[in-house]
Structure formats: structure tokens, C-alpha cells
Design an enzyme around this catalytic site. Sequence first.
Site, PDB file in Angstrom:
ATOM      1  N   HIS A 239       9.936  39.849 -82.139  1.00 26.44           N
ATOM      2  CA  HIS A 239      10.955  39.650 -80.850  1.00 26.44           C
ATOM      3  C   HIS A 239      10.229  40.524 -79.641  1.00 26.44           C
ATOM      4  O   HIS A 239      10.723  40.456 -78.641  1.00 26.44           O
ATOM      5  CB  HIS A 239      12.248  39.886 -80.864  1.00 26.44           C
ATOM      6  CG  HIS A 239      12.979  39.094 -81.911  1.00 26.44           C
ATOM      7  ND1 HIS A 239      14.446  39.110 -82.108  1.00 26.44           N
ATOM      8  CD2 HIS A 239      12.644  38.156 -82.638  1.00 26.44           C
ATOM      9  CE1 HIS A 239      14.743  38.282 -83.060  1.00 26.44           C
ATOM     10  NE2 HIS A 239      13.894  37.711 -83.349  1.00 26.44           N
ATOM     11  N   GLY A 240       8.872  40.981 -79.883  1.00 25.18           N
ATOM     12  CA  GLY A 240       8.167  41.421 -79.027  1.00 25.18           C
ATOM     13  C   GLY A 240       8.610  42.931 -78.697  1.00 25.18           C
ATOM     14  O   GLY A 240       9.029  43.693 -79.438  1.00 25.18           O
TER      15      GLY A 240
END
Length: 391
Positions: A239-240
Amino acid sequence: MVSLVPIILFLHFILSLFGNAQGALTFNVIKFGAKPDGKTDATQAFLRAWSSACTSRVASTIYVPKGRYFIRSAEFRGPCKKAIKVQIDGTLVAPMDYRALGNPGYWILFIQVDRLTVVGGALDAKGEGFWACKTSGQNCPVGARSITFNWVNDAKISGLTSINSQLMHLVINSCKNVKVSNVKIIAPDLSPNTDGIHVQSSTGITITNSIIKTGDDCISIGPGTRNLWMEKIQCGPGHGVSIGSLGRDFNEDGVENVTLINSVFTGSDNGLRIKTWARPSKGFVRNINYRNIVMKNVENPIIIDQNYCPNNQGCPRQTSGIKISQVTYQNIQGTSATQVAMAFDCSPTNPCTGIKLSDIKLTYLDSRKAQSFCKNIGGTSGGVIMPENCL
């Protein structure tokens, strides 16, 4: 005349047990009863080795030879008299039954230790059963973070591989001056809450040259994080790199002086994300710098979301009190998997200020024109800005 043979034999025994290198001691976990078969419970052997190292009057090394070592929840507590190095050449293996770790929230915990070094090795947390329990909606334990550092200062963590954590893989909480380098974190992209590295309430943390492929944030940054430097990170799936979510509590410490440079995101759900709850808070995010970042088919390459409200509980019809300011995006290039490559959804009561864009070139699916979205934001831009600037 006194025979020297017994004395010599005794000294050889001591050296074989502990080792000796320039006055330092080495405590081999096998000498304390650990068996590298992946089946015999080695938890107490590891704890006995830790006790010996922690009370040593000289710097020492805990050595874990090649092999697989079955470990239950273990707490390695300080303060210790001298510096300790944990050299892991083998693999630590968690119980196959996820319930066996109980509810302490951790698998391996280092707490209140200064001058700690953890080098090499692998952690196999066998989190699959726990993920299945969570996704099925059953009554599950709280879950365990694979390796946690609480109130640890002046530490180095390098060459570690973490596989299939139940929850977060590596947690740095309330620490000062910790260097993380050359770690590798692996979990399936749909494994829930398996953040790669989580930092909170800590200062002077560096994370470099690391590969993170997981089911949640590659790196998550919580309240109270200051002076965090990240460089040469490979993220995706995941998710970064996320600051937040912040603002869940009203009295919450802020995040400042965070830098991420020279990194690559591949197929991740987000790239550079700042996320806050839509509720009142005294918190803040300031002096954040993103520079020289490559996006490869990333769904939300650049995103600020100040309207986080999961399940619409506890925050409907409210606005975020988190004040976001002085965020710089410089030389961000690559491809977006969604048409909106830059999205700034800031708080109407606390607009984002001092946002700086410089040399942004993001396209949608290799060559199509991407879009940007701006709401309640102020700042400046320079150089080429693609998609079209909406500041």
C-alpha cells in the site's frame, strides 16, 4: 610442580563455549540447548543466551548458526551492561498453529536495550493460518508482530529477511537512532495488515536499501515520528509508503522531518500517501520531502487523503484537524494504474499549505494523459508538471 594441563583444558572449554575475539564473548545458542531442527522448542535456550549476554561485563555476540529454530513468543529485555550483537545465520520459525503465540501482540520483542545490533538471518512467522482466521470473521487472537523494538536506542538492523508475518513485520516504537538496512520483507499482496516496517514515536531512524513486498503499507509512519530518512526502497506489492493514518486521537503527537529519496514503487496500491482521519486532532504533518521516485503501474502515485473514515464510524460529518504543511514532491516519474495520478483531498477546516511540486511526470497506463485532483490546498510548482497542475 603444579600441572598446567587441567588449567589449559579448562580454558579451552571456556573458549569453546563462549568464543573470544578481542575481549568480546560469543554465546552460541546451541551451547545453551537450542537444536537447529525446526521442531524442538528453542525459546528458553535463546533466552538463556540473552541473559548471559545482557549481564556480560564486556561486549558480546549471540550467535545463531545455520539451521531452523522453533521459537515461541520471546521477550529480550534490557537494560544490559554492554553492547550486544545478535548474529543470525539460520532461520527462526514460529509455531504452525497461529494460536500458540497467544495474545501478547508480538513474536520476538527487544525492549529497553541500547547498543543493539541484529545481523542477518530469516524470520518465518507462518502467518497464513492467522490471515485465514481474520478473513473468515472468526474469533481470532490479536495477532503477533514478527520483530518489535520498543525503547531501543543506538541500534542497527541489517540483512534480515522477514516472511509471512501475522501482522506487521518490523516495528520500531519509542526508539532513538536506529539504522535499518538491506532487509527483505515478503508476504502475499492480499495478506491483511502485514505492514513491512512501522515507525512511531521515534526519532533519528534511517531505512535504506530494502525490498518490501507485502499486503499493507511497505513502510507506515505513525504519530510522534521525527527525523526519518528512507532511501533506496523497493516497494510493491503493498500500500505504498504511508504517513498515517493520523488523527484517530485528539491529543496526538505530530510527524515531521521525513524524507524518502531514490526509491521505486512497482504495482503498489499507493505510492506516496498521507492519510488522516476526518475528526478533530491537535496533530500535524510538516517538512516532508519526496525526491527521485519512480512509479511503475501504481494505483495512486501521489495522494493526500484527509477524509479517512472506515465503515463511516466515529467520523461522519467531521473534518480532519491534522495540519499538513511543507510537503515537497520533486522528480516523481512513471506510470499510474488509475487516471488520477495526483490527488490532494485536504481538510476544509485545516487546508494543506506549502505544498511544492517540481518536475512531476506521471502518465496513465504508459502513454495516456493522467489527471490531478486538488481540494483545500495551497502551494507552488516549478518545472514540468504532468498531469496538469491543479494547485
